[in-house]
Motif scaffolding. Sequence first.
Motif, PDB file in Angstrom:
ATOM      1  N   LYS A 102       0.860  -1.180   0.000  1.00 48.14           N
ATOM      2  CA  LYS A 102       0.000   0.000   0.000  1.00 48.14           C
ATOM      3  C   LYS A 102       0.900   1.236   0.000  1.00 48.14           C
ATOM      4  O   LYS A 102       1.552   1.516   1.008  1.00 48.14           O
ATOM      5  N   PRO A 103       0.975   1.972  -1.104  1.00 49.11           N
ATOM      6  CA  PRO A 103       1.897   3.115  -1.174  1.00 49.11           C
ATOM      7  C   PRO A 103       1.682   4.162  -0.084  1.00 49.11           C
ATOM      8  O   PRO A 103       2.632   4.766   0.393  1.00 49.11           O
ATOM      9  N   ASP A 104       0.435   4.362   0.339  1.00 46.35           N
ATOM     10  CA  ASP A 104       0.142   5.411   1.320  1.00 46.35           C
ATOM     11  C   ASP A 104      -0.931   4.912   2.282  1.00 46.35           C
ATOM     12  O   ASP A 104      -2.064   4.652   1.873  1.00 46.35           O
ATOM     13  N   ILE A 105      -0.563   4.766   3.557  1.00 46.00           N
ATOM     14  CA  ILE A 105      -1.535   4.305   4.557  1.00 46.00           C
ATOM     15  C   ILE A 105      -1.686   5.330   5.684  1.00 46.00           C
ATOM     16  O   ILE A 105      -1.961   4.971   6.827  1.00 46.00           O
ATOM     17  N   LYS A 106      -1.502   6.602   5.342  1.00 46.67           N
ATOM     18  CA  LYS A 106      -1.637   7.649   6.365  1.00 46.67           C
ATOM     19  C   LYS A 106      -3.077   7.804   6.832  1.00 46.67           C
ATOM     20  O   LYS A 106      -3.337   8.133   7.984  1.00 46.67           O
ATOM     21  N   THR A 107      -4.037   7.584   5.930  1.00 49.31           N
ATOM     22  CA  THR A 107      -5.445   7.740   6.290  1.00 49.31           C
ATOM     23  C   THR A 107      -5.921   6.514   7.063  1.00 49.31           C
ATOM     24  O   THR A 107      -5.758   5.378   6.604  1.00 49.31           O
ATOM     25  N   LEU A 108      -6.495   6.755   8.231  1.00 49.35           N
ATOM     26  CA  LEU A 108      -6.942   5.659   9.094  1.00 49.35           C
ATOM     27  C   LEU A 108      -8.455   5.734   9.278  1.00 49.35           C
ATOM     28  O   LEU A 108      -8.963   6.235  10.282  1.00 49.35           O
ATOM     29  N   THR A 109      -9.173   5.261   8.283  1.00 47.02           N
ATOM     30  CA  THR A 109     -10.632   5.183   8.346  1.00 47.02           C
ATOM     31  C   THR A 109     -11.055   3.831   7.788  1.00 47.02           C
ATOM     32  O   THR A 109     -10.250   3.113   7.186  1.00 47.02           O
ATOM     33  N   ASN A 110     -12.328   3.498   7.960  1.00 52.88           N
ATOM     34  CA  ASN A 110     -12.782   2.189   7.483  1.00 52.88           C
ATOM     35  C   ASN A 110     -12.933   2.122   5.967  1.00 52.88           C
ATOM     36  O   ASN A 110     -13.266   1.074   5.424  1.00 52.88           O
ATOM     37  N   LYS A 111     -12.674   3.236   5.273  1.00 55.28           N
ATOM     38  CA  LYS A 111     -12.692   3.222   3.809  1.00 55.28           C
ATOM     39  C   LYS A 111     -11.299   3.472   3.229  1.00 55.28           C
ATOM     40  O   LYS A 111     -11.147   3.652   2.026  1.00 55.28           O
ATOM     41  N   SER A 112     -10.290   3.467   4.079  1.00 59.39           N
ATOM     42  CA  SER A 112      -8.929   3.786   3.649  1.00 59.39           C
ATOM     43  C   SER A 112      -8.212   2.562   3.088  1.00 59.39           C
ATOM     44  O   SER A 112      -8.638   1.418   3.270  1.00 59.39           O
ATOM     45  N   GLU A 113      -7.091   2.825   2.405  1.00 60.36           N
ATOM     46  CA  GLU A 113      -6.259   1.745   1.890  1.00 60.36           C
ATOM     47  C   GLU A 113      -5.685   0.904   3.029  1.00 60.36           C
ATOM     48  O   GLU A 113      -5.513  -0.302   2.892  1.00 60.36           O
ATOM     49  N   PHE A 114      -5.384   1.552   4.145  1.00 63.01           N
ATOM     50  CA  PHE A 114      -4.854   0.800   5.281  1.00 63.01           C
ATOM     51  C   PHE A 114      -5.890  -0.189   5.800  1.00 63.01           C
ATOM     52  O   PHE A 114      -5.572  -1.349   6.078  1.00 63.01           O
ATOM     53  N   HIS A 115      -7.125   0.253   5.919  1.00 63.27           N
ATOM     54  CA  HIS A 115      -8.182  -0.637   6.400  1.00 63.27           C
ATOM     55  C   HIS A 115      -8.384  -1.793   5.421  1.00 63.27           C
ATOM     56  O   HIS A 115      -8.559  -2.947   5.831  1.00 63.27           O
ATOM     57  N   GLU A 155       4.393   5.633   2.770  1.00 59.29           N
ATOM     58  CA  GLU A 155       3.896   6.708   3.629  1.00 59.29           C
ATOM     59  C   GLU A 155       2.986   6.125   4.701  1.00 59.29           C
ATOM     60  O   GLU A 155       2.125   5.297   4.408  1.00 59.29           O
ATOM     61  N   ALA A 156       3.176   6.572   5.952  1.00 54.69           N
ATOM     62  CA  ALA A 156       2.344   6.064   7.041  1.00 54.69           C
ATOM     63  C   ALA A 156       2.296   7.071   8.178  1.00 54.69           C
ATOM     64  O   ALA A 156       3.160   7.939   8.300  1.00 54.69           O
ATOM     65  N   ARG A 157       1.279   6.936   9.000  1.00 50.47           N
ATOM     66  CA  ARG A 157       1.173   7.741  10.212  1.00 50.47           C
ATOM     67  C   ARG A 157       2.162   7.221  11.253  1.00 50.47           C
ATOM     68  O   ARG A 157       2.755   6.152  11.110  1.00 50.47           O
ATOM     69  N   HIS A 158       2.302   7.971  12.346  1.00 51.55           N
ATOM     70  CA  HIS A 158       3.149   7.519  13.444  1.00 51.55           C
ATOM     71  C   HIS A 158       2.636   6.181  13.960  1.00 51.55           C
ATOM     72  O   HIS A 158       1.430   5.914  13.963  1.00 51.55           O
ATOM     73  N   ILE A 159       3.552   5.334  14.410  1.00 54.95           N
ATOM     74  CA  ILE A 159       3.192   3.989  14.848  1.00 54.95           C
ATOM     75  C   ILE A 159       2.137   4.006  15.952  1.00 54.95           C
ATOM     76  O   ILE A 159       1.245   3.154  15.995  1.00 54.95           O
ATOM     77  N   ASN A 160       2.203   4.988  16.851  1.00 56.67           N
ATOM     78  CA  ASN A 160       1.221   5.048  17.940  1.00 56.67           C
ATOM     79  C   ASN A 160      -0.193   5.259  17.405  1.00 56.67           C
ATOM     80  O   ASN A 160      -1.150   4.634  17.874  1.00 56.67           O
ATOM     81  N   ASP A 161      -0.337   6.149  16.416  1.00 53.49           N
ATOM     82  CA  ASP A 161      -1.651   6.379  15.807  1.00 53.49           C
ATOM     83  C   ASP A 161      -2.161   5.102  15.140  1.00 53.49           C
ATOM     84  O   ASP A 161      -3.350   4.766  15.227  1.00 53.49           O
ATOM     85  N   THR A 162      -1.243   4.412  14.472  1.00 56.82           N
ATOM     86  CA  THR A 162      -1.626   3.195  13.755  1.00 56.82           C
ATOM     87  C   THR A 162      -2.073   2.104  14.716  1.00 56.82           C
ATOM     88  O   THR A 162      -3.083   1.426  14.488  1.00 56.82           O
TER      89      THR A 162
END
Length: 201
Positions: A102-115, A155-162
């Motif tokens: 996933k090139p960018d997982i900064k967004t942390l929502t249930n519709k995000s690439e990370f989710h 790209e990612a958010r800080h580990i604590n946020d994740t």
Amino acid sequence: MNAAIGAIIENLDQIRLVFSKTETIFSKDTKNTGDSKEVSISEFLESFFPTTYTVKKGKIYSLDSDSQEIDCVILHSIHPRLFTPKREVILAEGVYAAIEIKPDIKTLTNKSEFHRGLKQIQSVKRLQRKLPTLHTEGKVPESRHRIPSVIFSKEARHINDTIIYIEEQINKKGSICVSGSYPNSSESKDCKAACPRFLML
């Protein structure tokens, strides 16, 4: 610096280039852009694993279920070459690890690439397999039979946020076990911007 470290650095330079911002003229060519990222990670992995290991893309099949499609599946040397006229079949028992890109997982929502990546990895973790083991002290932990899984991102958010987000999802959806490796707060902004992120699940 030894040759192995030098080789890793040179390969990471290539990965940074492939994961850099896409030129505007190619912004709609999402398939080739995505494929190039997957290929770069596959080639990186293959360059450091023994030649008897291979990296494939696809679903992973257990005896009674299958995963969602995974970008990079590292196959152990024991995995058979199992083909049909329509597909190559990946068996859970022969999988060394699964990696979702996933090139960018900064967004942390249930519709995000990370989710979406978490759901893909969860589909891998749910696969049932029983591996032979030399573990002799009591019952073999169930985790030994699960496929090690990773989300790779530039790209990612800080580990604590994740971790907070993942814990929220655990409380809502069920069990996901997570540990992570991220640049820490003492590192420079340049390093944080350049270093790929690996999230081990």
